[in-house]
Write a protein that holds these residues in place. Sequence first.
Motif, PDB file in Angstrom:
ATOM      1  N   SER A 186       2.182  -9.340   2.786  1.00 37.53           N
ATOM      2  CA  SER A 186       0.866  -8.717   2.599  1.00 37.53           C
ATOM      3  C   SER A 186       0.870  -7.228   2.915  1.00 37.53           C
ATOM      4  O   SER A 186       0.015  -6.480   2.424  1.00 37.53           O
ATOM      5  CB  SER A 186      -0.181  -9.426   3.472  1.00 37.53           C
ATOM      6  N   HIS A 187       1.842  -6.771   3.709  1.00 36.20           N
ATOM      7  CA  HIS A 187       1.870  -5.353   4.097  1.00 36.20           C
ATOM      8  C   HIS A 187       2.662  -4.485   3.116  1.00 36.20           C
ATOM      9  O   HIS A 187       2.864  -3.301   3.357  1.00 36.20           O
ATOM     10  CB  HIS A 187       2.467  -5.198   5.497  1.00 36.20           C
ATOM     11  N   VAL A 188       3.107  -5.079   1.992  1.00 33.88           N
ATOM     12  CA  VAL A 188       3.867  -4.337   0.986  1.00 33.88           C
ATOM     13  C   VAL A 188       3.078  -4.304  -0.319  1.00 33.88           C
ATOM     14  O   VAL A 188       2.529  -5.328  -0.744  1.00 33.88           O
ATOM     15  CB  VAL A 188       5.256  -4.976   0.756  1.00 33.88           C
ATOM     16  N   ARG A 189       3.006  -3.136  -0.958  1.00 33.28           N
ATOM     17  CA  ARG A 189       2.254  -2.974  -2.200  1.00 33.28           C
ATOM     18  C   ARG A 189       3.187  -2.972  -3.404  1.00 33.28           C
ATOM     19  O   ARG A 189       4.272  -2.388  -3.320  1.00 33.28           O
ATOM     20  CB  ARG A 189       1.483  -1.643  -2.193  1.00 33.28           C
ATOM     21  N   TYR A 190       2.760  -3.605  -4.498  1.00 32.25           N
ATOM     22  CA  TYR A 190       3.567  -3.623  -5.718  1.00 32.25           C
ATOM     23  C   TYR A 190       2.766  -3.100  -6.903  1.00 32.25           C
ATOM     24  O   TYR A 190       1.615  -3.507  -7.122  1.00 32.25           O
ATOM     25  CB  TYR A 190       4.052  -5.039  -6.031  1.00 32.25           C
ATOM     26  N   ILE A 191       3.374  -2.210  -7.667  1.00 27.38           N
ATOM     27  CA  ILE A 191       2.800  -1.704  -8.908  1.00 27.38           C
ATOM     28  C   ILE A 191       3.856  -1.820 -10.002  1.00 27.38           C
ATOM     29  O   ILE A 191       4.913  -1.188  -9.928  1.00 27.38           O
ATOM     30  CB  ILE A 191       2.359  -0.218  -8.786  1.00 27.38           C
ATOM     31  N   GLY A 192       3.590  -2.641 -11.008  1.00 20.97           N
ATOM     32  CA  GLY A 192       4.544  -2.805 -12.097  1.00 20.97           C
ATOM     33  C   GLY A 192       4.608  -1.571 -12.979  1.00 20.97           C
ATOM     34  O   GLY A 192       3.592  -0.932 -13.248  1.00 20.97           O
ATOM     35  N   GLY A 193       5.808  -1.226 -13.410  1.00 19.50           N
ATOM     36  CA  GLY A 193       5.971  -0.057 -14.268  1.00 19.50           C
ATOM     37  C   GLY A 193       7.033  -0.287 -15.330  1.00 19.50           C
ATOM     38  O   GLY A 193       7.929  -1.116 -15.163  1.00 19.50           O
ATOM     39  N   LYS A 199       4.124  10.565 -19.601  1.00 21.11           N
ATOM     40  CA  LYS A 199       2.730  10.306 -19.913  1.00 21.11           C
ATOM     41  C   LYS A 199       2.430   8.877 -19.481  1.00 21.11           C
ATOM     42  O   LYS A 199       3.064   7.939 -19.948  1.00 21.11           O
ATOM     43  CB  LYS A 199       2.458  10.473 -21.408  1.00 21.11           C
ATOM     44  N   VAL A 200       1.479   8.711 -18.574  1.00 20.32           N
ATOM     45  CA  VAL A 200       1.227   7.403 -17.974  1.00 20.32           C
ATOM     46  C   VAL A 200       0.015   6.724 -18.610  1.00 20.32           C
ATOM     47  O   VAL A 200      -1.051   7.326 -18.742  1.00 20.32           O
ATOM     48  CB  VAL A 200       1.009   7.535 -16.452  1.00 20.32           C
ATOM     49  N   LEU A 201       0.214   5.484 -19.018  1.00 18.79           N
ATOM     50  CA  LEU A 201      -0.866   4.649 -19.532  1.00 18.79           C
ATOM     51  C   LEU A 201      -0.902   3.343 -18.756  1.00 18.79           C
ATOM     52  O   LEU A 201       0.144   2.835 -18.331  1.00 18.79           O
ATOM     53  CB  LEU A 201      -0.673   4.335 -21.020  1.00 18.79           C
ATOM     54  N   GLN A 202      -2.111   2.779 -18.605  1.00 21.56           N
ATOM     55  CA  GLN A 202      -2.243   1.488 -17.935  1.00 21.56           C
ATOM     56  C   GLN A 202      -2.478   0.382 -18.953  1.00 21.56           C
ATOM     57  O   GLN A 202      -3.193   0.575 -19.936  1.00 21.56           O
ATOM     58  CB  GLN A 202      -3.401   1.516 -16.939  1.00 21.56           C
ATOM     59  N   MET A 203      -1.861  -0.765 -18.721  1.00 21.74           N
ATOM     60  CA  MET A 203      -2.058  -1.951 -19.551  1.00 21.74           C
ATOM     61  C   MET A 203      -2.109  -3.180 -18.657  1.00 21.74           C
ATOM     62  O   MET A 203      -1.498  -3.197 -17.582  1.00 21.74           O
ATOM     63  CB  MET A 203      -0.889  -2.149 -20.530  1.00 21.74           C
ATOM     64  N   GLU A 204      -2.798  -4.211 -19.114  1.00 29.62           N
ATOM     65  CA  GLU A 204      -2.690  -5.494 -18.445  1.00 29.62           C
ATOM     66  C   GLU A 204      -1.281  -6.036 -18.686  1.00 29.62           C
ATOM     67  O   GLU A 204      -0.695  -5.809 -19.756  1.00 29.62           O
ATOM     68  CB  GLU A 204      -3.721  -6.470 -18.985  1.00 29.62           C
ATOM     69  N   PRO A 205      -0.697  -6.734 -17.719  1.00 27.65           N
ATOM     70  CA  PRO A 205       0.676  -7.237 -17.884  1.00 27.65           C
ATOM     71  C   PRO A 205       0.868  -8.062 -19.158  1.00 27.65           C
ATOM     72  O   PRO A 205       1.892  -7.926 -19.839  1.00 27.65           O
ATOM     73  CB  PRO A 205       0.883  -8.094 -16.629  1.00 27.65           C
ATOM     74  N   CYS A 226       5.133   6.078 -19.998  1.00 24.70           N
ATOM     75  CA  CYS A 226       5.393   5.130 -18.921  1.00 24.70           C
ATOM     76  C   CYS A 226       4.173   4.222 -18.788  1.00 24.70           C
ATOM     77  O   CYS A 226       3.050   4.691 -18.587  1.00 24.70           O
ATOM     78  CB  CYS A 226       5.669   5.842 -17.599  1.00 24.70           C
ATOM     79  N   ILE A 227       4.404   2.920 -18.933  1.00 22.86           N
ATOM     80  CA  ILE A 227       3.325   1.946 -18.844  1.00 22.86           C
ATOM     81  C   ILE A 227       3.233   1.425 -17.416  1.00 22.86           C
ATOM     82  O   ILE A 227       4.230   0.968 -16.842  1.00 22.86           O
ATOM     83  CB  ILE A 227       3.563   0.764 -19.803  1.00 22.86           C
TER      84      ILE A 227
END
Length: 284
Positions: A113-120, A170-176, A144-145
């Motif tokens: 729980s103390h570690v954060r994850y962001i998929g890229g 160039k960063v874009l966000q998408m649902e997995p 970069c998604i």
Amino acid sequence: MKFDKVTVLGVGLIGASFALAIRKEGLCRHIAGTGRSEQNLAKARDLGIIDSYNLDPSASCIDSELIFLSTPVGTFEDLIKKCSTSFRKGAIVTDAGSVKGSLVYKIEGLLPSHVRYIGGHPIAGSDRSGIDSSNAGLFRDALCIITPTEKSDAEALQVVTDMWKSLGSKVLQMEPETHDRVYGAVSHLPHVIAFMLMNTVHDIDPSYLEFSGQGFKDLTRIASSSPELWRDICLLNKENLVPMLSLFQKHLELFRKYLNDSDSLSIEREFAEARKLRDGIGQN
């Protein structure tokens, strides 16, 4: 934004290029690396790509503020399990995996729980692999998604976003799930086709490959990509890839019918439509 220590799990083309890029931009004081080959890791250290290495990924992650996964996606879960007890409180885990979908949620579930994850997923790379092909500018002007979920930490999301922007992406966000549908179509499917096209021509007559022109070489360039890497990608995205292959097969069967019928108008129409679509890429 500057990290005291970053660990790169998998110092190949992408991992080494990432290390070179964050070093060039002054984003990190110390870069640690890990991988399967000590010879490769020692070479990366001697070349100044990383500062230190450890064959034990768990040991390599100790005290790291950022952990970058750049191994084949099929290894991600095992790596997280091995390293999770070494992650410092507040550490951010991100990756360069070409598959997201359910894998993102599995990683979230495995992390403390103390570690954060962001998929890229940086849309950059080469049909070549290894540190000899790495370069600090690989991600500049590349897309970069980022694939956050409802559980994603807002601060970690901003840090990862800012980091990729600092590397020129160039960063874009998408649902997995959306990511896997999109890249199943424009990346995973073409790779499968390139691999199978090479095998098909070989089955027709291996000697024919010696007569390959530039068109064939361009079309099949990505068949030089890592079999291990693409094995994992295809298996993890088979939910999307299988129906896409069926649709591609449908197009091939239709074209075969046009040939059998000597239907020149339909053949030209198909080619014209494809040409129009290809010429339109990047025009919007």
